[in-house]
Design a protein around this motif. Structure first.
Motif, PDB file in Angstrom:
ATOM      1  N   LEU A  78       0.753  -1.281   0.051  1.00 25.27           N
ATOM      2  CA  LEU A  78      -0.298  -0.033   0.014  1.00 25.27           C
ATOM      3  C   LEU A  78       0.849   1.261   0.111  1.00 25.27           C
ATOM      4  O   LEU A  78       0.593   2.085   0.654  1.00 25.27           O
ATOM      5  N   ASN A  79       1.806   1.389  -0.772  1.00 23.57           N
ATOM      6  CA  ASN A  79       2.810   2.339  -0.815  1.00 23.57           C
ATOM      7  C   ASN A  79       2.437   3.552  -1.826  1.00 23.57           C
ATOM      8  O   ASN A  79       3.363   4.274  -1.994  1.00 23.57           O
ATOM      9  N   TYR A  80       1.315   3.335  -2.616  1.00 26.46           N
ATOM     10  CA  TYR A  80       0.958   4.391  -3.458  1.00 26.46           C
ATOM     11  C   TYR A  80      -0.368   4.789  -3.102  1.00 26.46           C
ATOM     12  O   TYR A  80      -1.248   3.709  -2.793  1.00 26.46           O
ATOM     13  N   ILE A  81      -0.735   6.007  -2.889  1.00 20.95           N
ATOM     14  CA  ILE A  81      -2.083   6.164  -2.235  1.00 20.95           C
ATOM     15  C   ILE A  81      -3.086   5.870  -3.426  1.00 20.95           C
ATOM     16  O   ILE A  81      -4.192   5.531  -2.637  1.00 20.95           O
ATOM     17  N   ASP A  82      -2.977   5.988  -4.689  1.00 19.44           N
ATOM     18  CA  ASP A  82      -3.909   5.428  -5.517  1.00 19.44           C
ATOM     19  C   ASP A  82      -4.105   4.172  -5.243  1.00 19.44           C
ATOM     20  O   ASP A  82      -5.481   3.609  -5.677  1.00 19.44           O
ATOM     21  N   HIS A  83      -3.031   3.265  -5.222  1.00 18.72           N
ATOM     22  CA  HIS A  83      -3.347   1.763  -4.944  1.00 18.72           C
ATOM     23  C   HIS A  83      -3.919   1.418  -3.578  1.00 18.72           C
ATOM     24  O   HIS A  83      -4.955   0.512  -3.493  1.00 18.72           O
ATOM     25  N   ALA A  84      -3.712   2.236  -2.635  1.00 23.27           N
ATOM     26  CA  ALA A  84      -4.367   1.968  -1.355  1.00 23.27           C
ATOM     27  C   ALA A  84      -5.799   2.331  -1.556  1.00 23.27           C
ATOM     28  O   ALA A  84      -6.760   1.521  -1.000  1.00 23.27           O
ATOM     29  N   ARG A  85      -6.364   3.277  -2.146  1.00 22.30           N
ATOM     30  CA  ARG A  85      -7.528   3.795  -2.285  1.00 22.30           C
ATOM     31  C   ARG A  85      -8.583   2.695  -3.055  1.00 22.30           C
ATOM     32  O   ARG A  85      -9.579   2.432  -2.841  1.00 22.30           O
ATOM     33  N   GLU A  86      -7.703   2.149  -4.228  1.00 18.80           N
ATOM     34  CA  GLU A  86      -8.455   1.056  -5.194  1.00 18.80           C
ATOM     35  C   GLU A  86      -8.784   0.113  -4.268  1.00 18.80           C
ATOM     36  O   GLU A  86      -9.737  -0.772  -4.658  1.00 18.80           O
ATOM     37  N   THR A  87      -8.002  -0.344  -3.513  1.00 14.66           N
ATOM     38  CA  THR A  87      -8.104  -1.476  -2.624  1.00 14.66           C
ATOM     39  C   THR A  87      -8.968  -1.302  -1.280  1.00 14.66           C
ATOM     40  O   THR A  87      -9.010  -2.311  -0.420  1.00 14.66           O
ATOM     41  N   GLY A  88      -9.596   0.110  -1.154  1.00 13.62           N
ATOM     42  CA  GLY A  88     -10.254   0.212  -0.061  1.00 13.62           C
ATOM     43  C   GLY A  88      -9.824   0.334   1.200  1.00 13.62           C
ATOM     44  O   GLY A  88      -9.959   0.284   2.425  1.00 13.62           O
ATOM     45  N   MET A 216       5.277   7.276  -4.538  1.00 14.98           N
ATOM     46  CA  MET A 216       5.445   6.384  -3.497  1.00 14.98           C
ATOM     47  C   MET A 216       4.963   7.387  -2.386  1.00 14.98           C
ATOM     48  O   MET A 216       5.746   8.526  -1.998  1.00 14.98           O
ATOM     49  N   ILE A 217       4.428   6.741  -1.026  1.00 17.11           N
ATOM     50  CA  ILE A 217       4.134   7.422   0.073  1.00 17.11           C
ATOM     51  C   ILE A 217       5.281   7.449   0.610  1.00 17.11           C
ATOM     52  O   ILE A 217       5.442   8.461   1.208  1.00 17.11           O
ATOM     53  N   PHE A 218       5.994   6.251   0.835  1.00 15.64           N
ATOM     54  CA  PHE A 218       7.499   6.158   1.684  1.00 15.64           C
ATOM     55  C   PHE A 218       8.555   6.028   0.487  1.00 15.64           C
ATOM     56  O   PHE A 218       8.442   5.081  -0.390  1.00 15.64           O
ATOM     57  N   SER A 219       9.513   6.962   0.549  1.00 18.86           N
ATOM     58  CA  SER A 219      10.530   6.944  -0.572  1.00 18.86           C
ATOM     59  C   SER A 219      11.513   5.713  -0.322  1.00 18.86           C
ATOM     60  O   SER A 219      11.669   5.114   0.727  1.00 18.86           O
ATOM     61  N   VAL A 220      12.360   5.254  -1.270  1.00 17.15           N
ATOM     62  CA  VAL A 220      13.310   4.354  -0.669  1.00 17.15           C
ATOM     63  C   VAL A 220      14.187   4.605   0.247  1.00 17.15           C
ATOM     64  O   VAL A 220      14.578   3.552   1.112  1.00 17.15           O
ATOM     65  N   ALA A 221      14.691   5.981   0.260  1.00 17.16           N
ATOM     66  CA  ALA A 221      15.553   6.188   1.322  1.00 17.16           C
ATOM     67  C   ALA A 221      14.723   5.915   2.836  1.00 17.16           C
ATOM     68  O   ALA A 221      15.035   5.401   3.902  1.00 17.16           O
ATOM     69  N   GLN A 222      13.411   6.331   2.648  1.00 19.75           N
ATOM     70  CA  GLN A 222      12.726   6.219   4.004  1.00 19.75           C
ATOM     71  C   GLN A 222      12.449   4.863   4.421  1.00 19.75           C
ATOM     72  O   GLN A 222      12.378   4.232   5.621  1.00 19.75           O
ATOM     73  N   ILE A 223      12.047   3.888   3.210  1.00 17.44           N
ATOM     74  CA  ILE A 223      11.803   2.656   3.652  1.00 17.44           C
ATOM     75  C   ILE A 223      13.207   1.950   3.970  1.00 17.44           C
ATOM     76  O   ILE A 223      13.007   1.064   5.064  1.00 17.44           O
ATOM     77  N   VAL A 224      14.275   1.865   3.270  1.00 15.85           N
ATOM     78  CA  VAL A 224      15.728   1.409   3.979  1.00 15.85           C
ATOM     79  C   VAL A 224      15.782   1.854   5.416  1.00 15.85           C
ATOM     80  O   VAL A 224      16.421   1.010   6.081  1.00 15.85           O
ATOM     81  N   SER A 225      15.825   3.052   5.476  1.00 18.16           N
ATOM     82  CA  SER A 225      15.954   3.617   7.164  1.00 18.16           C
ATOM     83  C   SER A 225      14.983   2.931   7.878  1.00 18.16           C
ATOM     84  O   SER A 225      15.364   2.431   9.097  1.00 18.16           O
ATOM     85  N   TYR A 226      13.929   2.837   7.834  1.00 17.21           N
ATOM     86  CA  TYR A 226      12.802   2.301   8.794  1.00 17.21           C
ATOM     87  C   TYR A 226      12.892   0.805   8.676  1.00 17.21           C
ATOM     88  O   TYR A 226      13.236   0.308   9.884  1.00 17.21           O
ATOM     89  N   LEU A 227      13.238   0.048   7.738  1.00 18.77           N
ATOM     90  CA  LEU A 227      13.532  -1.208   7.904  1.00 18.77           C
ATOM     91  C   LEU A 227      14.788  -1.557   8.580  1.00 18.77           C
ATOM     92  O   LEU A 227      14.808  -2.756   9.414  1.00 18.77           O
ATOM     93  N   SER A 228      15.954  -0.734   8.453  1.00 18.19           N
ATOM     94  CA  SER A 228      17.003  -0.891   9.181  1.00 18.19           C
ATOM     95  C   SER A 228      16.908  -0.862  10.754  1.00 18.19           C
ATOM     96  O   SER A 228      17.879  -1.059  11.670  1.00 18.19           O
ATOM     97  N   GLY A 229      15.865  -0.043  11.071  1.00 20.48           N
ATOM     98  CA  GLY A 229      15.417   0.103  12.527  1.00 20.48           C
ATOM     99  C   GLY A 229      14.725  -1.266  13.155  1.00 20.48           C
ATOM    100  O   GLY A 229      14.601  -1.438  14.381  1.00 20.48           O
ATOM    101  N   LEU A 230      14.312  -1.996  12.180  1.00 18.67           N
ATOM    102  CA  LEU A 230      13.594  -3.048  12.647  1.00 18.67           C
ATOM    103  C   LEU A 230      14.357  -4.295  12.484  1.00 18.67           C
ATOM    104  O   LEU A 230      14.242  -5.574  13.424  1.00 18.67           O
ATOM    105  N   MET A 231      15.396  -4.658  11.563  1.00 15.52           N
ATOM    106  CA  MET A 231      16.085  -5.710  11.315  1.00 15.52           C
ATOM    107  C   MET A 231      17.266  -5.257  10.667  1.00 15.52           C
ATOM    108  O   MET A 231      17.335  -4.402   9.823  1.00 15.52           O
ATOM    109  N   THR A 232      18.537  -5.969  10.992  1.00 12.52           N
ATOM    110  CA  THR A 232      19.864  -5.640   9.951  1.00 12.52           C
ATOM    111  C   THR A 232      19.585  -6.205   8.661  1.00 12.52           C
ATOM    112  O   THR A 232      19.161  -7.285   8.283  1.00 12.52           O
TER     113      THR A 232
END
Length: 282
Positions: A78-88, A216-232
Motif C-alpha cells: 500500500l505504498n502508492y495512495i492511488d493503490h491504497a484507495r482502489e483496494t479500500g 510513492m508514499i514512503f521513498s526508497v530512503a525512508q523504507i531502507v531507514s525504517y527497515l534498518s530499525g527493525l532488522m539488520t
C-alpha cells in the motif's frame, strides 16, 4: 552497470550488458551475481575489468533472476495512495511490511504458475532495491549509501490467500513463481533518482498500470531507514517497494488472471518482463 544471469534454472551464469547491447560473460570475474558481488568491493572488481576482454555471449535462451542467494525478500504494501484507495484502504502512516518467500523467485520471463484452487491471481509492477552494505539503524539521509542498485519486479499475488480466511499477506504472495525479478540488476550510479521512474504493466496488450515512483508514499530512503530499525539489512537482501493503481483487485468487476494470459511490464531504465500464466500441472 547492468548485471544479469543467463542459462537454465539452477545453472545460471553471471553476465554484463554493455551500453551497445553486447553481452559479456562474467564467470571469470565473479562466481555469480549475488550478495558478495553487489558489495562495494565486488562491484569495484567488476568495474575494473575492461569489458572488451570478456567473452561475448552471442545468444541467450533464458534470463534468470537478476540476483542469486537472496537473503531476505522484504515487501512494502500500500505504498502508492492511488493503490491504497482502489483496494479500500487508507494511506498507511508507516510502511506496511511483509515477507515473500525466496523460493518464489524466478526469472523475468518465466511462466507464472497459477496454484491449484486459485481464483484471484493478480499482478503488481514494482521497483526493487538491492542492499549492498550492512545497514542497521541508518538515517534517511544516509540510507541510499547502503543501496547497491535496483531491479524490476512483479509482485504476483493470490488475493484470496492474501485477504480471505486467515488473511495472511505472506501466504498470498509466496507461491512458487510469484517473484519474477530482473532482467537486470542496475547499479545505483545509473539510477540517480529512484523517485523519478515510470513503471507500467499490460495484460494481453492492454495497459493496466501506468505510474511513477514519484507517487510513492514512503521513498526508497525512508523504507531502507525504517527497515534498518527493525532488522539488520545485509548485502543481497532485496526490497520491493509497492505498486501503483491498476491491479485486478481494484477493477469493477475484478479481472483476475487466467491461464493463457500474457503479462508485460517495465520500469524506465530497468528493462522489461514478459510472463505467461499457466495452470499448475504438478
Amino acid at each position: 552497470m547492468k548485471l544479469f544471469r543467463y542459462g537454465p534454472a539452477g545453472g545460471e551464469r553471471p553476465a554484463l550488458l554493455e551500453s551497445d547491447g553486447t553481452i559479456r560473460d562474467l564467470s571469470g570475474v565473479v562466481q555469480d551475481v549475488n550478495g558478495a558481488s553487489v558489495t562495494p568491493d565486488g562491484l569495484r572488481r567488476i568495474a575494473a575489468r575492461d569489458p572488451k576482454t570478456l567473452p561475448v555471449i552471442e545468444q541467450v535462451d533464458r534470463i534468470g533472476p537478476c540476483l542469486s542467494g537472496v537473503g531476505k525478500f522484504i515487501c512494502i504494501g500500500l505504498n502508492y495512495i492511488d493503490h491504497a484507495r482502489e483496494t479500500g484502504n487508507q494511506a498507511p502512516v508507516e510502511p506496511v511490511v511483509f515477507m515473500k518467500a525466496t523460493s518464489a523467485i524466478v526469472g523475468p520471463n518465466d511462466n507464472i504458475v497459477q496454484p491449484r484452487g486459485s481464483t484471484k491471481l493478480d499482478w503488481e509492477v514494482e521497483l526493487g532495491v538491492v542492499i549492498g552494505t550492512k545497514a542497521k539503524y541508518v538515517s534517511e539521509a544516509r540510507a541510499l549509501e547502503h543501496v547497491a542498485g535496483y531491479f524490476l519486479a512483479n509482485d504476483v499475488s493470490e488475493r484470496a490467500l492474501q485477504s480471505e480466511g486467515t488473511g495472511q499477506w505472506t501466504k498470498g504472495k509466496s507461491c512458487d513463481t510469484f517473484g519474477p525479478i530482473g532482467p537486470w540488476f542496475v547499479t545505483a550510479d545509473e539510477v540517480p533518482n529512484p523517485q523519478a521512474l515510470r513503471l507500467w504493466l499490460d495484460v494481453d496488450g492492454v495497459r493496466r498500470q501506468d505510474g511513477t515512483t514519484a507517487n510513492m508514499i514512503f521513498s526508497v530512503a525512508q523504507i531502507v531507514s525504517y527497515l534498518s530499525g527493525l532488522m539488520t539489512l545485509h548485502p543481497g537482501d532485496v526490497i520491493i517497494t509497492g505498486t501503483p493503481a491498476g491491479v485486478a483487485q481494484g477493477m469493477k468487476p475484478p479481472a483476475y488472471l487466467r491461464p493463457g494470459q500474457v503479462i508485460t511490464l517495465g520500469i524506465e531504465g530497468l528493462g522489461e518482463q514478459r510472463q505467461t500464466v499457466i495452470a499448475d500441472s504438478a
